[in-house]
Design a protein around this motif. Structure first.
Motif, PDB file in Angstrom:
ATOM      1  N   GLU A   6       0.734 -76.789   0.090  1.00 60.22           N
ATOM      2  CA  GLU A   6      -0.801 -76.209  -1.493  1.00 60.22           C
ATOM      3  C   GLU A   6      -0.765 -74.837  -1.133  1.00 60.22           C
ATOM      4  O   GLU A   6      -1.275 -74.393  -0.389  1.00 60.22           O
ATOM      5  N   ARG A   7      -1.060 -74.352  -2.220  1.00 59.14           N
ATOM      6  CA  ARG A   7      -1.435 -73.223  -2.850  1.00 59.14           C
ATOM      7  C   ARG A   7      -2.680 -73.464  -3.827  1.00 59.14           C
ATOM      8  O   ARG A   7      -2.441 -72.699  -4.558  1.00 59.14           O
ATOM      9  N   GLY A   8      -3.778 -73.087  -3.341  1.00 58.36           N
ATOM     10  CA  GLY A   8      -4.957 -73.700  -4.542  1.00 58.36           C
ATOM     11  C   GLY A   8      -4.284 -74.845  -5.174  1.00 58.36           C
ATOM     12  O   GLY A   8      -4.195 -76.070  -4.727  1.00 58.36           O
ATOM     13  N   GLN A   9      -4.274 -74.830  -6.736  1.00 60.78           N
ATOM     14  CA  GLN A   9      -3.331 -75.384  -7.481  1.00 60.78           C
ATOM     15  C   GLN A   9      -2.173 -76.035  -7.633  1.00 60.78           C
ATOM     16  O   GLN A   9      -1.411 -76.621  -8.243  1.00 60.78           O
ATOM     17  N   GLU A  10      -1.752 -74.776  -7.392  1.00 61.24           N
ATOM     18  CA  GLU A  10       0.246 -75.621  -7.104  1.00 61.24           C
ATOM     19  C   GLU A  10       0.614 -76.075  -5.287  1.00 61.24           C
ATOM     20  O   GLU A  10      -0.105 -75.605  -4.533  1.00 61.24           O
ATOM     21  N   LEU A  11       1.929 -75.949  -5.628  1.00 68.74           N
ATOM     22  CA  LEU A  11       2.825 -77.027  -4.247  1.00 68.74           C
ATOM     23  C   LEU A  11       3.959 -76.559  -4.461  1.00 68.74           C
ATOM     24  O   LEU A  11       4.312 -76.303  -5.625  1.00 68.74           O
ATOM     25  N   LEU A  12       4.196 -76.199  -3.334  1.00 74.95           N
ATOM     26  CA  LEU A  12       5.565 -75.584  -2.874  1.00 74.95           C
ATOM     27  C   LEU A  12       6.806 -76.375  -2.836  1.00 74.95           C
ATOM     28  O   LEU A  12       6.605 -77.594  -2.397  1.00 74.95           O
ATOM     29  N   LEU A  13       7.713 -76.288  -4.160  1.00 72.27           N
ATOM     30  CA  LEU A  13       9.020 -77.297  -3.858  1.00 72.27           C
ATOM     31  C   LEU A  13      10.259 -76.354  -3.674  1.00 72.27           C
ATOM     32  O   LEU A  13      10.042 -75.282  -4.236  1.00 72.27           O
ATOM     33  N   GLY A  58       5.144 -87.501   8.299  1.00 73.74           N
ATOM     34  CA  GLY A  58       4.766 -86.587   6.644  1.00 73.74           C
ATOM     35  C   GLY A  58       3.691 -85.576   6.990  1.00 73.74           C
ATOM     36  O   GLY A  58       2.615 -86.120   7.569  1.00 73.74           O
ATOM     37  N   PHE A  59       3.552 -84.816   6.320  1.00 74.66           N
ATOM     38  CA  PHE A  59       1.923 -83.179   7.088  1.00 74.66           C
ATOM     39  C   PHE A  59       1.826 -83.290   5.239  1.00 74.66           C
ATOM     40  O   PHE A  59       2.594 -82.407   4.504  1.00 74.66           O
ATOM     41  N   THR A  60       0.735 -82.554   5.030  1.00 75.76           N
ATOM     42  CA  THR A  60       0.058 -81.514   4.313  1.00 75.76           C
ATOM     43  C   THR A  60      -0.274 -79.591   5.036  1.00 75.76           C
ATOM     44  O   THR A  60      -0.724 -80.139   6.840  1.00 75.76           O
ATOM     45  N   ALA A  61      -0.388 -79.101   4.426  1.00 68.11           N
ATOM     46  CA  ALA A  61      -0.684 -77.705   4.712  1.00 68.11           C
ATOM     47  C   ALA A  61      -1.328 -76.512   3.896  1.00 68.11           C
ATOM     48  O   ALA A  61      -0.742 -76.972   3.106  1.00 68.11           O
ATOM     49  N   THR A  62      -1.822 -75.997   3.951  1.00 68.17           N
ATOM     50  CA  THR A  62      -2.064 -74.546   3.466  1.00 68.17           C
ATOM     51  C   THR A  62      -1.274 -73.539   3.216  1.00 68.17           C
ATOM     52  O   THR A  62      -0.792 -73.038   4.623  1.00 68.17           O
ATOM     53  N   TYR A  63      -1.307 -72.882   2.641  1.00 64.51           N
ATOM     54  CA  TYR A  63      -0.022 -71.403   2.619  1.00 64.51           C
ATOM     55  C   TYR A  63      -1.388 -70.524   3.152  1.00 64.51           C
ATOM     56  O   TYR A  63      -3.227 -70.334   2.953  1.00 64.51           O
ATOM     57  N   GLN A  64      -0.712 -69.638   3.165  1.00 69.21           N
ATOM     58  CA  GLN A  64      -1.528 -68.933   4.251  1.00 69.21           C
ATOM     59  C   GLN A  64      -1.229 -67.592   4.080  1.00 69.21           C
ATOM     60  O   GLN A  64      -1.639 -65.789   3.758  1.00 69.21           O
ATOM     61  N   GLY A  65       0.732 -66.855   4.147  1.00 71.38           N
ATOM     62  CA  GLY A  65       0.805 -66.010   3.832  1.00 71.38           C
ATOM     63  C   GLY A  65       2.542 -65.465   3.312  1.00 71.38           C
ATOM     64  O   GLY A  65       2.994 -66.320   4.219  1.00 71.38           O
ATOM     65  N   GLY A  66       2.932 -64.305   2.989  1.00 74.77           N
ATOM     66  CA  GLY A  66       4.094 -64.092   3.193  1.00 74.77           C
ATOM     67  C   GLY A  66       4.422 -64.369   1.299  1.00 74.77           C
ATOM     68  O   GLY A  66       4.003 -65.069   1.007  1.00 74.77           O
ATOM     69  N   GLN A  67       6.259 -64.288   0.996  1.00 72.37           N
ATOM     70  CA  GLN A  67       6.716 -64.302   0.024  1.00 72.37           C
ATOM     71  C   GLN A  67       7.719 -65.461   0.380  1.00 72.37           C
ATOM     72  O   GLN A  67       7.972 -65.161   1.781  1.00 72.37           O
ATOM     73  N   ILE A  68       8.336 -66.312  -0.547  1.00 71.00           N
ATOM     74  CA  ILE A  68       9.357 -67.058  -0.678  1.00 71.00           C
ATOM     75  C   ILE A  68      10.341 -65.866  -0.319  1.00 71.00           C
ATOM     76  O   ILE A  68      10.819 -65.474  -1.073  1.00 71.00           O
ATOM     77  N   ALA A  69      11.363 -66.322   0.761  1.00 73.22           N
ATOM     78  CA  ALA A  69      12.319 -65.509   1.136  1.00 73.22           C
ATOM     79  C   ALA A  69      13.614 -67.084   1.722  1.00 73.22           C
ATOM     80  O   ALA A  69      12.815 -67.502   2.780  1.00 73.22           O
ATOM     81  N   LEU A  70      14.718 -66.779   0.697  1.00 70.05           N
ATOM     82  CA  LEU A  70      15.078 -67.693   0.998  1.00 70.05           C
ATOM     83  C   LEU A  70      16.729 -67.426   2.099  1.00 70.05           C
ATOM     84  O   LEU A  70      17.261 -66.545   1.856  1.00 70.05           O
ATOM     85  N   GLU A  71      16.463 -67.555   3.086  1.00 66.92           N
ATOM     86  CA  GLU A  71      17.261 -66.736   4.174  1.00 66.92           C
ATOM     87  C   GLU A  71      17.877 -67.881   5.021  1.00 66.92           C
ATOM     88  O   GLU A  71      18.879 -67.242   4.984  1.00 66.92           O
TER      89      GLU A  71
END
Ligand SMILES: [Zn+2]
Length: 283
Positions: free
Chosen positions: A158-165, A225-238
């Motif tokens: 999660e990042r505030g009101q958003e989730l990572l997909l 399954g886990f939940t977690a919160t965003y801490q830092g970085g930019q999305i990079a598909l490496e």
């Protein structure tokens, strides 16, 4: 089955039983069911031999209420009897109750484990089933072989009101899901969560919390399954596994996995939480 019956796992079959057994019989990982246009049902009869099938292996799984449950491996040339069909396990979801679906998932893993572990991996001699535990043993060298489980983590970030997909290359077109990956030898589950998110999308995360787990018999995973919160970085598909990833709000989701999966449970819970924050639940 009757409502509310619980399944109690076991290895040693009971001497007597009050009701006919349930038979979870598989051919090429597909389950034999009574089938018509509107419903499917697991065979429930005193003896599966009544159906004149080529039975190769039979494993007692446990008891559902007063019914013993068996996993059965059928011969490769078996054809379904009239009025019956072989169905893929994924297609069974939603057509039988959750408990029966879970027993079917357990059954297919036992049958496949038995079928693919016939010889000792150390000395090559035949393995035989132990009668009191779910294991196989080599008489020659003593090696014990247990059904394999492949643990995999799955995490909603999660990042505030958003989730990572994210979507992997092998997903059906348009489908996005949360991050998942197999646990490596020597890792804790939490380490695997951090590593997978870093590897797949290049982000660092914190506040990792356990959510729940789900057996995933395709073929032998256990999803944790886990939940977690965003801490830092930019999305990079490496690492080449992920084709696209992004942040999404609950009211603007792309196509997401079906209700069979813990991924969907994680996403649904996030959506519910957002509704709560928006005050929708008190309108
Ligand atoms: Zn051996």
């Amino acid at each position: 089955m009757e409502k509310g019956e619980t399944f109690i796992a076991g290895v040693v079959p009971p001497r007597n039983h009050l009701k006919p057994p349930l038979w979870f019989a598989f051919h090429d990982s597909k389950l034999l069911v009574h089938s018509n246009a509107s419903s499917v049902a697991i065979p429930c009869l005193p003896d599966l031999n009544q159906l004149s099938l080529e039975i190769k292996t039979r494993h007692y799984l446990g008891q559902l209420g007063e019914r013993p449950c068996y996993a059965v491996g059928l011969d490769e040339d078996t054809l379904p009897p009239p009025g019956m069909a072989f169905v893929a396990l994924r297609r069974l979801y939603g057509q039988v109750c959750e408990t029966l679906f879970q027993i079917a998932g357990r059954a297919v893993q036992i049958v496949e484990w038995d079928r693919t572990n016939r010889f000792c991996s150390r000395c090559g001699n035949p393995l035989h089933l132990r009668s009191t535990e779910r294991a196989k043993e080599c008489d020659h060298c003593g090696l014990l072989n247990f059904p394999r489980l492949s643990p995999a983590i799955i995490v909603l970030v999660e990042r505030g009101q958003e989730l990572l997909l994210a979507r992997a290359h092998h997903f059906p077109p348009g489908l996005y899901s949360v991050i998942a990956g197999f646990v490596e030898p020597g890792e804790t589950l939490e380490t695997a969560v951090v590593r997978e998110v870093q590897e797949e999308v290049g982000l660092s995360i914190g506040k990792i919390r356990y959510f729940g787990s789900q057996p995933w018999p395709f073929p032998d995973s256990l999803m944790i399954g886990f939940t977690a919160t965003y801490q830092g970085g930019q999305i990079a598909l490496e690492d080449g596994e992920i084709e696209d990833a992004g942040w999404f709000r609950a009211d603007n989701l792309p196509m997401i996995p079906g209700k069979i999966s813990i991924a969907r449970r994680l996403i649904d819970r996030f959506v519910e939480k957002q509704k709560h924050y928006a005050g929708d639940d008190v309108k």
